[in-house]
Design an enzyme around this catalytic site. Structure first.
Site, PDB file in Angstrom:
ATOM      1  N   CYS A  85      -4.039   1.002   0.708  1.00 52.36           N
ATOM      2  CA  CYS A  85      -3.151   0.591  -0.380  1.00 52.36           C
ATOM      3  C   CYS A  85      -1.996   1.588  -0.493  1.00 52.36           C
ATOM      4  CB  CYS A  85      -3.924   0.538  -1.699  1.00 52.36           C
ATOM      5  SG  CYS A  85      -2.901  -0.069  -3.084  1.00 52.36           S
ATOM      6  N   ARG A 132      -2.233   7.551  -5.137  1.00 57.58           N
ATOM      7  CA  ARG A 132      -3.442   8.383  -5.312  1.00 57.58           C
ATOM      8  C   ARG A 132      -4.418   8.261  -4.152  1.00 57.58           C
ATOM      9  NH1 ARG A 132      -4.801   5.540 -10.854  1.00 57.58           N
ATOM     10  NH2 ARG A 132      -4.207   3.819  -9.466  1.00 57.58           N
ATOM     11  N   ASP A 164      -0.871   2.710  -3.105  1.00 62.36           N
ATOM     12  CA  ASP A 164      -1.124   3.552  -4.281  1.00 62.36           C
ATOM     13  C   ASP A 164      -1.006   5.046  -3.935  1.00 62.36           C
ATOM     14  OD1 ASP A 164      -2.613   5.056  -6.357  1.00 62.36           O
ATOM     15  OD2 ASP A 164      -3.070   3.064  -7.130  1.00 62.36           O
ATOM     16  N   HIS A 200      -9.409   0.593  -2.925  1.00 57.49           N
ATOM     17  CA  HIS A 200      -9.822   1.591  -3.925  1.00 57.49           C
ATOM     18  C   HIS A 200     -10.118   0.902  -5.250  1.00 57.49           C
ATOM     19  CE1 HIS A 200      -5.926   1.776  -6.229  1.00 57.49           C
ATOM     20  NE2 HIS A 200      -5.494   1.248  -5.100  1.00 57.49           N
ATOM     21  N   CYS A 249      -7.710  -0.820  -8.311  1.00 52.23           N
ATOM     22  CA  CYS A 249      -6.461  -1.185  -7.623  1.00 52.23           C
ATOM     23  C   CYS A 249      -5.604  -2.095  -8.519  1.00 52.23           C
ATOM     24  CB  CYS A 249      -6.774  -1.892  -6.301  1.00 52.23           C
ATOM     25  SG  CYS A 249      -5.296  -2.325  -5.360  1.00 52.23           S
TER      26      CYS A 249
HETATM   27 ZN   LIG Z   1      -4.199  -0.351  -4.881  1.00 52.05          ZN
END
Ligand SMILES: [Zn+2]
Length: 217
Positions: free
Chosen positions: A50, A54, A52, A106, A109
């Site tokens: 992803c 993090r 993302d 994750h 998400c």
């Molecule tokens: Zn995500």
């Protein structure tokens, strides 16, 4: 570089460049040949994760530059009309000869949470609709989970599993298997809360369990 420092700094852009100098100094202190060794890349793994911020592939697996070939998009999707993903996959499998492709989702998400709701977000709704399709396929299991967080967590897992399956359906992966090239695909889910990876145990290195209609012969 602390979070407070980042928040207060209007020119965080410059912090990145300073951070780069620190990275170079630290890398060379650890190994004077660090950058010379990266002249050619030979990563054993392709990571599809992803976008993302993090969930950075190298940090969470304690690996270094050169060890993981990375493709990231919203909600770690493997969409068979996505030329970007297909180009990365083709290069990774047919040029770099990676041994493993890992789809890593994750928990929590944002893409999956958005796909479970009914709010319109704009252009991204077209991307998120692929996750709604995953929900539809697994609606009986998901609808039976009353707790919303648990239902979201399960959809995160099912989305990873379906995207591992999507990988297997590509001619790129099937041709590698057909020619005997060692290649395994895997599905993981990372927990931002604990930092730990949950191996969904869906690894495969052949198309034995694939629905017949998807098999190329
Ligand atoms: Zn995500």
């Amino acid at each position: 570089m602390c979070a407070q420092h980042i928040e207060n700094n209007e020119t965080f852009y410059n912090v990145l460049l300073e951070g780069n100098k620190e990275f170079v100094a630290r890398s060379l202190a650890d190994d004077p040949q660090f950058f010379d060794k990266l002249a050619v890349q030979n990563p054993p793994v392709l990571w599809i994760g992803c976008a993302d911020s993090r969930v950075p592939a190298n940090q969470i697996t304690n690996t270094k530059p050169g060890e993981i070939f990375v493709h990231r998009n919203i909600a770690n999707m493997v969409i068979h009309t996505d030329m970007n993903m297909l180009s990365v996959l083709d290069y990774a499998v047919n040029v770099l000869h990676v041994k493993h492709v890992i789809v890593t989702g994750h928990y929590g998400c944002g893409g999956v949470i958005a796909a479970m709701g009914h709010q319109e977000f704009g252009l991204i709704d077209n991307w998120l609709r692929h996750i709604k399709d995953v929900y539809r396929v697994h609606a009986a299991e998901l609808d039976a989970i009353e707790d919303e967080k648990k239902r979201t967590d399960r959809l995160v897992e099912l989305n990873v599993i379906e995207n591992v399956y999507n990988l297997c359906k590509t001619t790129i992966v099937q041709n590698a298997w057909k020619t005997g090239q060692p290649l395994s695909v895997h599905g993981w889910v990372y927990s931002i809360a604990t930092g730990l990876i949950n191996d969904l145990k869906v690894s495969t290195s052949n198309n034995d369990k694939m629905d017949d209609v998807f098999k190329f012969r």
